[in-house]
Design a protein around this motif. Structure first.
Motif, PDB file in Angstrom:
ATOM      1  N   UNK A 165      11.050  -1.010  -9.965  1.00  0.00           N
ATOM      2  CA  UNK A 165      11.743  -0.954  -9.948  1.00  0.00           C
ATOM      3  C   UNK A 165      13.053  -0.780 -11.417  1.00  0.00           C
ATOM      4  N   UNK A 166      13.658  -0.295 -11.669  1.00  0.00           N
ATOM      5  CA  UNK A 166      14.431  -0.052 -13.135  1.00  0.00           C
ATOM      6  C   UNK A 166      15.742  -1.171 -12.828  1.00  0.00           C
ATOM      7  N   UNK A 189       0.888  -1.653  -0.126  1.00  0.00           N
ATOM      8  CA  UNK A 189       0.347   0.208  -0.178  1.00  0.00           C
ATOM      9  C   UNK A 189       0.866   1.125  -0.049  1.00  0.00           C
ATOM     10  N   UNK A 190       1.870   1.395   0.803  1.00  0.00           N
ATOM     11  CA  UNK A 190       2.304   2.361   0.756  1.00  0.00           C
ATOM     12  C   UNK A 190       3.450   2.541  -0.259  1.00  0.00           C
ATOM     13  N   UNK A 191       4.106   1.486  -0.688  1.00  0.00           N
ATOM     14  CA  UNK A 191       5.263   1.723  -1.686  1.00  0.00           C
ATOM     15  C   UNK A 191       4.624   0.843  -2.983  1.00  0.00           C
ATOM     16  N   UNK A 192       4.737   2.082  -4.126  1.00  0.00           N
ATOM     17  CA  UNK A 192       4.449   1.586  -5.852  1.00  0.00           C
ATOM     18  C   UNK A 192       4.907   0.225  -5.937  1.00  0.00           C
ATOM     19  N   UNK A 193       6.117   0.746  -5.970  1.00  0.00           N
ATOM     20  CA  UNK A 193       6.874  -0.041  -6.284  1.00  0.00           C
ATOM     21  C   UNK A 193       6.616  -2.125  -6.619  1.00  0.00           C
ATOM     22  N   UNK A 194       6.499  -1.973  -5.708  1.00  0.00           N
ATOM     23  CA  UNK A 194       5.865  -3.568  -4.432  1.00  0.00           C
ATOM     24  C   UNK A 194       4.323  -4.147  -5.017  1.00  0.00           C
ATOM     25  N   UNK A 229      18.468  -0.028  -6.895  1.00  0.00           N
ATOM     26  CA  UNK A 229      17.528   0.611  -5.889  1.00  0.00           C
ATOM     27  C   UNK A 229      15.666   0.079  -5.352  1.00  0.00           C
ATOM     28  N   UNK A 230      15.883  -1.040  -5.833  1.00  0.00           N
ATOM     29  CA  UNK A 230      14.747  -1.741  -5.494  1.00  0.00           C
ATOM     30  C   UNK A 230      15.380  -1.979  -4.102  1.00  0.00           C
ATOM     31  N   UNK A 231      16.193  -2.302  -4.345  1.00  0.00           N
ATOM     32  CA  UNK A 231      17.147  -3.120  -1.965  1.00  0.00           C
ATOM     33  C   UNK A 231      17.253  -1.855  -1.345  1.00  0.00           C
ATOM     34  N   UNK A 232      17.225  -0.309  -2.151  1.00  0.00           N
ATOM     35  CA  UNK A 232      17.300   0.813  -1.274  1.00  0.00           C
ATOM     36  C   UNK A 232      16.442   1.023  -0.892  1.00  0.00           C
ATOM     37  N   UNK A 233      15.067   1.168  -1.569  1.00  0.00           N
ATOM     38  CA  UNK A 233      13.669   2.161  -1.640  1.00  0.00           C
ATOM     39  C   UNK A 233      12.993   0.381  -0.333  1.00  0.00           C
ATOM     40  N   UNK A 234      13.347  -1.100  -0.257  1.00  0.00           N
ATOM     41  CA  UNK A 234      12.797  -1.642   0.956  1.00  0.00           C
ATOM     42  C   UNK A 234      13.491  -0.953   1.913  1.00  0.00           C
ATOM     43  N   UNK A 235      15.147  -0.984   1.865  1.00  0.00           N
ATOM     44  CA  UNK A 235      15.719  -1.072   3.317  1.00  0.00           C
ATOM     45  C   UNK A 235      15.030   0.304   3.396  1.00  0.00           C
TER      46      UNK A 235
END
Length: 150
Positions: free
Chosen positions: A124-125, A111-116, A129-135
């Motif tokens: 995520x491209x 709900x909070x992060x559109x990339x998931x 960046x995928x891991x950074x946004x998650x962290x």
């Protein structure tokens, strides 16, 4: 992250789960593995990779020592049996409610992060960046939980 009370057995109970995401295109599957403390609702460990025993082992190795002695509730995914000591593992179905908190956390992430989100134009491209946004999300989420616990 709030350390568990060593005198409280329930303080180190973990709920573990994995959720699917992707990087760049849906064919590039990425699995996010989460270990959530049942009492504090904080994420104590995460691993990012495929849905294999090796990624499950990475998650288990990322669990802090204070929590590694506690009991773990998971779904019936076979990787958990191969990695987590048998006396610490209980595999349950969703209907039991024993993994309800980590399942709800998965919904919060989506709900909070559109990339998931599964069906989305946001993604995520690159894997870093995928891991950074998650962290970053995990850091903020755990910080908010710690404030609520004070």
């Amino acid at each position: 992250m709030v350390a568990p009370d060593p005198n409280d057995e329930e303080a180190s109970i973990l709920e573990l789960d994995e959720l699917w995401s992707f990087v760049l295109k849906r064919k590039n599957q990425v699995w996010i593995w989460i270990a959530l403390c049942r009492k504090t609702r904080q994420v104590v460990a995460r691993a990012v990779g495929d849905r294999s025993k090796e990624t499950c082992r990475e998650l288990w190795n990322n669990v802090p020592d204070e929590y590694r002695k506690g009991h773990c509730f998971t779904d019936f995914w076979k990787a958990y049996q191969a990695v987590i000591p048998e006396e610490q593992l209980t595999q349950v179905g969703k209907e039991t409610g024993e993994t309800a908190h980590v399942e709800r956390w998965n919904c919060t992430l989506r709900q909070r992060l559109g990339r998931f989100v599964r069906e989305t134009f946001s993604f995520s491209k690159t894997m870093p960046m995928h891991i950074l946004c998650l962290d970053l999300f995990l850091h903020r989420y755990n910080l908010d939980r710690a404030i609520l616990l004070d």
